[in-house]
Design a protein around this motif. Sequence first.
Motif, PDB file in Angstrom:
ATOM      1  N   TYR A 109       0.845  -1.184   0.000  1.00  0.00           N
ATOM      2  CA  TYR A 109       0.000   0.000   0.000  1.00  0.00           C
ATOM      3  C   TYR A 109       0.888   1.245   0.000  1.00  0.00           C
ATOM      4  O   TYR A 109       1.965   1.239   0.592  1.00  0.00           O
ATOM      5  N   VAL A 110       0.433   2.289  -0.674  1.00  0.00           N
ATOM      6  CA  VAL A 110       1.186   3.541  -0.759  1.00  0.00           C
ATOM      7  C   VAL A 110       0.557   4.542   0.207  1.00  0.00           C
ATOM      8  O   VAL A 110      -0.626   4.888   0.069  1.00  0.00           O
ATOM      9  N   SER A 111       1.330   5.007   1.170  1.00  0.00           N
ATOM     10  CA  SER A 111       0.826   5.961   2.158  1.00  0.00           C
ATOM     11  C   SER A 111       1.093   7.404   1.766  1.00  0.00           C
ATOM     12  O   SER A 111       0.388   8.309   2.218  1.00  0.00           O
ATOM     13  N   ALA A 112       2.099   7.658   0.929  1.00  0.00           N
ATOM     14  CA  ALA A 112       2.413   9.016   0.476  1.00  0.00           C
ATOM     15  C   ALA A 112       3.231   8.926  -0.800  1.00  0.00           C
ATOM     16  O   ALA A 112       3.903   7.921  -1.061  1.00  0.00           O
ATOM     17  N   SER A 113       3.163   9.982  -1.606  1.00  0.00           N
ATOM     18  CA  SER A 113       3.915  10.005  -2.859  1.00  0.00           C
ATOM     19  C   SER A 113       4.501  11.381  -3.082  1.00  0.00           C
ATOM     20  O   SER A 113       3.976  12.388  -2.590  1.00  0.00           O
ATOM     21  N   ASP A 114       5.582  11.415  -3.847  1.00  0.00           N
ATOM     22  CA  ASP A 114       6.235  12.677  -4.200  1.00  0.00           C
ATOM     23  C   ASP A 114       6.778  12.549  -5.620  1.00  0.00           C
ATOM     24  O   ASP A 114       7.356  11.514  -5.973  1.00  0.00           O
ATOM     25  N   GLY A 115       6.562  13.575  -6.438  1.00  0.00           N
ATOM     26  CA  GLY A 115       7.106  13.576  -7.783  1.00  0.00           C
ATOM     27  C   GLY A 115       6.162  13.103  -8.863  1.00  0.00           C
ATOM     28  O   GLY A 115       6.513  13.145 -10.046  1.00  0.00           O
ATOM     29  N   LEU A 116       4.953  12.648  -8.504  1.00  0.00           N
ATOM     30  CA  LEU A 116       4.009  12.206  -9.526  1.00  0.00           C
ATOM     31  C   LEU A 116       3.559  13.375 -10.392  1.00  0.00           C
ATOM     32  O   LEU A 116       3.375  13.237 -11.606  1.00  0.00           O
ATOM     33  N   VAL A 117       3.338  14.515  -9.774  1.00  0.00           N
ATOM     34  CA  VAL A 117       2.947  15.725 -10.493  1.00  0.00           C
ATOM     35  C   VAL A 117       3.834  16.864 -10.012  1.00  0.00           C
ATOM     36  O   VAL A 117       4.533  16.754  -9.012  1.00  0.00           O
ATOM     37  N   GLY A 118       3.784  17.961 -10.723  1.00  0.00           N
ATOM     38  CA  GLY A 118       4.618  19.102 -10.377  1.00  0.00           C
ATOM     39  C   GLY A 118       5.597  19.406 -11.494  1.00  0.00           C
ATOM     40  O   GLY A 118       5.779  18.625 -12.435  1.00  0.00           O
ATOM     41  N   ARG A 119       6.237  20.549 -11.398  1.00  0.00           N
ATOM     42  CA  ARG A 119       7.146  20.984 -12.453  1.00  0.00           C
ATOM     43  C   ARG A 119       8.456  20.218 -12.381  1.00  0.00           C
ATOM     44  O   ARG A 119       9.040  20.048 -11.309  1.00  0.00           O
ATOM     45  N   LEU A 120       8.924  19.776 -13.546  1.00  0.00           N
ATOM     46  CA  LEU A 120      10.212  19.110 -13.643  1.00  0.00           C
ATOM     47  C   LEU A 120      11.350  20.117 -13.545  1.00  0.00           C
ATOM     48  O   LEU A 120      11.200  21.292 -13.907  1.00  0.00           O
ATOM     49  N   PHE A 154       4.041   0.553   2.531  1.00  0.00           N
ATOM     50  CA  PHE A 154       4.117  -0.465   3.579  1.00  0.00           C
ATOM     51  C   PHE A 154       3.513  -1.748   3.035  1.00  0.00           C
ATOM     52  O   PHE A 154       2.667  -1.728   2.136  1.00  0.00           O
ATOM     53  N   ILE A 155       3.996  -2.848   3.570  1.00  0.00           N
ATOM     54  CA  ILE A 155       3.555  -4.163   3.103  1.00  0.00           C
ATOM     55  C   ILE A 155       3.051  -4.975   4.279  1.00  0.00           C
ATOM     56  O   ILE A 155       3.656  -4.956   5.365  1.00  0.00           O
ATOM     57  N   GLU A 156       1.916  -5.620   4.090  1.00  0.00           N
ATOM     58  CA  GLU A 156       1.310  -6.441   5.126  1.00  0.00           C
ATOM     59  C   GLU A 156       1.312  -7.898   4.682  1.00  0.00           C
ATOM     60  O   GLU A 156       1.089  -8.203   3.509  1.00  0.00           O
ATOM     61  N   ALA A 157       1.569  -8.785   5.636  1.00  0.00           N
ATOM     62  CA  ALA A 157       1.518 -10.224   5.359  1.00  0.00           C
ATOM     63  C   ALA A 157       1.045 -10.944   6.616  1.00  0.00           C
ATOM     64  O   ALA A 157       1.202 -10.450   7.737  1.00  0.00           O
ATOM     65  N   SER A 158       0.482 -12.128   6.422  1.00  0.00           N
ATOM     66  CA  SER A 158      -0.144 -12.852   7.525  1.00  0.00           C
ATOM     67  C   SER A 158       0.847 -13.596   8.403  1.00  0.00           C
ATOM     68  O   SER A 158       0.486 -14.083   9.468  1.00  0.00           O
ATOM     69  N   SER A 159       2.110 -13.706   7.975  1.00  0.00           N
ATOM     70  CA  SER A 159       3.105 -14.436   8.757  1.00  0.00           C
ATOM     71  C   SER A 159       4.494 -13.982   8.338  1.00  0.00           C
ATOM     72  O   SER A 159       4.657 -13.255   7.352  1.00  0.00           O
ATOM     73  N   ARG A 160       5.517 -14.432   9.073  1.00  0.00           N
ATOM     74  CA  ARG A 160       6.889 -14.078   8.728  1.00  0.00           C
ATOM     75  C   ARG A 160       7.282 -14.646   7.367  1.00  0.00           C
ATOM     76  O   ARG A 160       7.900 -13.968   6.546  1.00  0.00           O
ATOM     77  N   SER A 161       6.943 -15.895   7.131  1.00  0.00           N
ATOM     78  CA  SER A 161       7.317 -16.509   5.856  1.00  0.00           C
ATOM     79  C   SER A 161       6.583 -15.860   4.690  1.00  0.00           C
ATOM     80  O   SER A 161       7.159 -15.635   3.613  1.00  0.00           O
ATOM     81  N   ALA A 162       5.301 -15.530   4.885  1.00  0.00           N
ATOM     82  CA  ALA A 162       4.542 -14.856   3.835  1.00  0.00           C
ATOM     83  C   ALA A 162       5.115 -13.466   3.573  1.00  0.00           C
ATOM     84  O   ALA A 162       5.168 -13.013   2.428  1.00  0.00           O
TER      85      ALA A 162
END
Length: 394
Positions: A190-201, A236-244
């Motif tokens: 999941y993406v919680s924040a982004s930078d650089g997608l829009v705006g002046r180059l 951030f990444i979520e998983a149900s166990s350590r191995s997953a």
Amino acid sequence: MVDKNLLLYLPFDDPDGSKAYDYSAGRHDATLSDGAELTKIAKTGKALALNGGECITAQAIPFSSDFTVCAYVKIATTRLGWLLNLPGVENYCEQWLDVAPEMWYFIAFVRSGSTFKVFLNSECVYVGTFSGTPTGLSLSTDELLTTTASVDELQVFNVAKTEKQILKMQADTDVEYYIDGVNFKDYGVYVSASDGLVGRLARKEALTVDYDNYHGVVRDRKRKRFKEREITLQCFIEASSRSAFVEWQSRFFALFDGDGTHRLTVEYDGKAKPLVYEVDLLDEAAVDKKWGTYNNELMVGKFTLKLTEDEPVKKVLRHISGSNNSKATIKVSTYKLLNIYWGDGTHTYNVGGNDTTVEHTYALPGQYDIVVTGVIEDIEKFETNAILIWELLK
């Protein structure tokens, strides 16, 4: 994927004010006339302002079978009416609804067998039955001479949508991130924040001359050129166990390991006008995590994804087809070379010249976003049979 039940989709977000592109596989583009125009005062992006004019498409509502017609509408008065015309004399269903002027409403008409339902926003406001095949469906206001209504996100389906599906079509959705067509969420990312997608180059360094007997410098300000785009995604990444957790983060990062660039698509307000980038993952992406106490315990890790788009100035097109071996065509005149990324993992480099025609065949039906990169500002002529999503995106 192309929705085979979608007969017409007019989001009215097009740059050309005389045409409204159809984003369904049928491509029954609409023409605007007699004052109808695309306006930026919209539910999402642009909208159709009728202004007493017309928006005409060859696609008809499939009255002889089940159907769903839905759109956002906004009117200047307090009364919104609809009429379903039926065979015979004075045979019809109608209803007038109280609405607030200059407010957007989502309205949906659903035929399922002999049952006809109408939804306004999240409420079913009409249920009735009829016999025979309807001959027409109309929306009206109580304006006397003409209508100043606006319409947005018009869709026609050849199936009866359920109430749950109707509610989902008008619900606000998350911003969705895809890499090569795969949703980040499919890997628990999941993406919680982004930078650089829009705006002046950032601009490239221009030719500069420093005369010792003049103040300051003389700088070339013609034909500005820009540096590559840097995109940073806080994930951030979520998983149900350590191995997953280990498996899912490994599989996600492997998406960036293939040859060439990778297609990053960001759907921030529906699917009709996404942000599209050809990117590469050049930096590391260390995952900050704490091992779960037990192997079957939920694990969460955070990481920063730093992506680079080497060719940040582009046009974005869309090719839609419901059949095999369909063709996208681009005809261009330019003295600066262009690169074309066809959206199916293939590309054509160094396209230029006078009235140069490039064709690409898609083996399978589907929806493909085409990215044309280069000095877009210097293109002298550009024609295509695809939908023009972004005339210039940088």
